[in-house]
Design a protein around this motif. Structure first.
Motif, PDB file in Angstrom:
ATOM      1  N   LEU B 360       0.825  -1.216   0.000  1.00  0.00           N
ATOM      2  CA  LEU B 360       0.000   0.000   0.000  1.00  0.00           C
ATOM      3  C   LEU B 360       0.852   1.255   0.000  1.00  0.00           C
ATOM      4  N   TYR B 363       1.521   1.767  -3.644  1.00  0.00           N
ATOM      5  CA  TYR B 363       0.413   2.327  -4.440  1.00  0.00           C
ATOM      6  C   TYR B 363       0.136   3.782  -4.043  1.00  0.00           C
ATOM      7  N   CYS B 374      -8.136   7.276  -5.160  1.00  0.00           N
ATOM      8  CA  CYS B 374      -6.787   6.733  -5.237  1.00  0.00           C
ATOM      9  C   CYS B 374      -5.808   7.607  -4.465  1.00  0.00           C
ATOM     10  N   GLY B 378      -5.296   5.599  -0.691  1.00  0.00           N
ATOM     11  CA  GLY B 378      -4.005   4.933  -0.463  1.00  0.00           C
ATOM     12  C   GLY B 378      -3.385   5.397   0.840  1.00  0.00           C
ATOM     13  N   ALA B 421      -4.787  -1.288  -5.955  1.00  0.00           N
ATOM     14  CA  ALA B 421      -4.593  -1.003  -4.529  1.00  0.00           C
ATOM     15  C   ALA B 421      -5.748  -1.590  -3.720  1.00  0.00           C
TER      16      ALA B 421
END
Ligand SMILES: Cc1cc2nc3c(=O)[nH]c(=O)nc-3n(C[C@H](O)[C@H](O)[C@H](O)COP(=O)(O)O)c2cc1C
Ligand code: SF4
Ligand code: FES
Lengths: 189, 454
Positions: B360, B363, B374, B378, B421
């Motif tokens: 993670l 990402y 996103c 993340g 992700a």
């Protein structure tokens, strides 16, 4: 005083005709600038912009997006250690700590006091079968161990010339600055 | 030259690997190389090549798994603007190294494939977008293009054919997102790499510099010479009913023989991990494996008999009684996927929560920031993981992860990075829930305990 030498500016001005659009020349031009200075100063970026007839803000926007461009001083030899999953499974975190201790830096921004080294943890280098892996002076180093890191550092500290194939790193960074907070994420720039 | 780790003398891509100086034109040609390009340019029409590649069943090896021949057939037959083949050599998916292996060892195989593919789609200029860190592959390709030029294989009349051809290399500068087709084209145009919102026009109409463009992966293009030389039927003789051929796998992590292996599609991950890569390290048990780079949902260690068939692998029946993670690909549920072929193996001494945390971080760091779920999701997930691993977490952190994974999936993001992700969290949380709960509720790590007791 211009920061880029006339012959580098000359090379940069020769780039645009090689590409369908002048903007495609920005990264190759920044490469030439970074190779000469070690990192991209604001002056260098604006000289690149002038040479390509582009807006300096545009050039800086590109430079700050990509991790291989440095806008702060870096060591003559920058160690890019992969800490992504395959390397982490094989001990990369300990090696990163070891490398930083060995050259005496506390974060990725700091340059060792002799100006020779800086260290950065990076994402997968695409050589996972050789994990843990490090890129240093335009070459990959495989199956990394603390001992191998020590040897690579020692070779670069000794005044002897580099062995063939080890490549030339960028020129030494101008001044060694005090450690600073970790670099902002590129998308914040 | 680094020690070669992986298949030599395999059936298709690696058939000549292990030959000394295979990277030089003379050696490559001496083995039969460039025969396919000569054949294509001097005896075949554009359509015949496209049809042959279609019939071979070859599907893109960059992760999206789309028919290569069909993709080529979408290019216009005539265009007032130049047209381009762009080879995606950005390979940055964690766990994947196969494109590097191919370029380093056999640059001419890729270049021959480029010659054939460019001609097939009526392009006179191909671009290789290669990640900036790939020093040796870049050097090999640069040298190899020089050798081609000296022989006239790029130039005005390759093999005497009236088809001027130019091959250019562009170096990337470190950003995972550049591997995504739209972001790659933006980057090649000299911009910050952010994915494009693809509605019509598609790249085949308006790609790089506004010109018709086809983007293909290194392995995809490297397969083309073999198909032209041996015929579509021979290639389709490998593989399963729908997923044809062989493909490259990178096996890394906790195995005895990490490497890049060429294997026929349809064999199992056990054949690959235990057979070719030598299996788990002595005295250890495989706990988890990612079939196709970190973006392919993780699988529990007892499911190695899963097929490498690119369709079959998605079937949730593969999970054999394991809970089904809430994975969503275009509205459909799936077990996992073949992805980039980067197989990451992790054993019982490593913590599943720590592994997911590291992914993670990746990402979150590589998000280009264009879409909110996103960009924000993340970082939320990374903080939740940090909290759980610090020993101060609780059920609320697991709940946050659950919300974030859902928010990342299902078409809420512009490109596949966001979905990936979400898949990492969803699959890890489902298959290794017990470890999450141990950490969050009891501040206990069974993997660490296993490592200490060993
Ligand atoms: C975040 C992201 C990263 C990607 N990275 C790569 C890559 O490094 N190499 C690659 O070939 N394809 C990558 N892809 C897939 C490309 O977008 C594209 O589908 C592929 O290059 C097409 O080639 P193919 O049809 O031959 O597979 C990536 C996709 C996404 C969403
Ligand atoms: S999903 Fe993430 S990486 Fe992809 S376009 Fe949106 S913000 Fe950028
Ligand atoms: S994870 Fe380190 S090289 Fe791929």
């Amino acid at each position: 005083m211009p920061s880029l030498s006339e012959h580098v500016m000359e090379e940069i001005r020769a780039l645009p005709p090689q590409f369908p659009d002048v903007r495609t020349a920005v990264m190759p031009a920044l490469d030439l600038a970074q190779e000469e200075l070690g990192y991209l100063t604001p002056e260098a970026m604006s000289e690149v912009a002038t040479a390509l007839n582009l807006d300096p803000g545009y050039v800086e926007g590109v430079a700050t997006f990509y991790t291989l461009f440095h806008t702060e001083p870096v060591g003559k030899h920058r160690m890019y250690l992969c800490t992504n999953i395959s390397c982490k499974l094989r001990g990369a975190d300990e090696l990163l700590e070891h490398a930083m201790r060995a050259v005496g830096v506390k974060d990725f921004e700091q340059v060792s006091s002799d100006g020779l080294f800086s260290v950065e943890a990076v994402e997968c280098l695409g050589a996972c079968e050789y994990a843990p892996v490090m890129r240093l002076d335009h070459a990959y180093h495989h199956d990394l161990t603390a001992g191998k890191i020590d040897a690579l550092i020692a070779e670069r500290r000794s005044p002897l010339p580099l062995r063939e194939g080890q490549g030339e790193g960028p020129k030494p960074a101008a001044a060694v600055k005090a450690p600073r907070a970790p670099r902002k994420k590129k998308s914040d720039a | 030259m680094p020690e070669l780790r992986g298949t030599t003398r395999g059936p298709v891509l690696t058939r000549w690997f292990g030959t000394e100086n295979l990277h030089s034109l003379d050696v490559y040609e001496g083995l039969g190389g460039y025969g396919a390009m000569r054949k294509a340019l001097t005896t075949m029409t554009h359509e015949q090549i496209v049809d042959e590649v279609k019939a071979s069943g070859l599907r893109g090896r960059g992760g999206a798994d789309f028919s290569t021949g069909v993709k080529w057939s979408l290019m216009p037959k005539e265009s007032p603007l130049p047209m381009h083949l762009v080879v995606n050599a950005d390979e940055s998916e964690p766990g994947s190294a196969k494109d590097r292996y191919l370029m380093e060892n056999s640059p001419h195989m890729l270049l021959e494939g480029i010659g054939i593919a460019a001609y097939a789609i009526r392009s006179h200029q191909a671009w290789i977008y290669i990640r900036g860190e790939y020093d040796l592959p870049f050097a090999r390709l640069t040298e190899a293009i020089g050798e081609m030029r000296a022989k006239g294989y790029v130039g005005d009349k390759p093999f005497g054919a009236d088809w001027p051809l130019d091959i250019r290399i562009f170096r990337g500068h470190g950003a995972y997102i550049c591997g995504e087709e739209g972001a790659l084209l933006e980057s090649l145009e000299g911009k910050r790499a952010q994915p494009r919102a693809w509605k019509p026009p598609y790249p085949a109409q308006k790609g790089v510099w506004g010109r018709p463009t086809t983007v293909n992966n290194v392995e995809t293009i490297s397969t083309v010479p073999w198909i032209i030389e041996n015929g579509a039927a021979a290639y389709a003789g490998f593989g399963t009913e729908k997923a044809k051929g062989t493909r490259m796998f990178t096996v890394s992590g906790h195995v005895q023989r990490p490497g890049n292996y060429e294997m026929e599609i349809g064999k199992t991950y056990r054949d690959l991990i235990e057979g070719l890569a030598g299996g788990a390290l002595p005295g250890r048990t495989i706990k988890a494996w990612w079939p196709g780079g970190s973006s392919a949902p993780v699988m529990p260690g007892d499911l190695l008999d899963t097929t490498t068939d690119l369709d079959g692998i998605k079937d949730v029946a593969n999970l054999k009684g394991h809970p089904i993670p809430p994975l969503n690909m275009g509205g459909r549920t799936f077990a996992t996927m073949g992805g980039s072929g980067g197989v990451i193996v992790m054993d019982d001494r490593f913590c599943a929560v720590k592994a997911a945390h590291r992914l993670l971080q990746f990402y979150a760091h590589e998000s280009c920031g264009k879409c909110t779920p996103c960009r924000v999701g993340g970082n939320w997930a990374v903080r939740a993981y940090e909290h759980i691993l610090s020993g101060e977490g609780g059920p609320e952190d697991i709940a946050i992860l659950d919300r974030v994974q859902e928010g990342l999936q299902g078409g809420r993001c512009l490109c596949g990075l966001g979905d990936a992700a979400g898949w990492v969290i969803a699959s890890s949380l489902t298959h290794f829930r017990q470890e999450y709960e141990e950490h969050a509720l009891r501040n206990f790590c069974s993997a660490e305990k296993a490592a200490v007791n060993a």
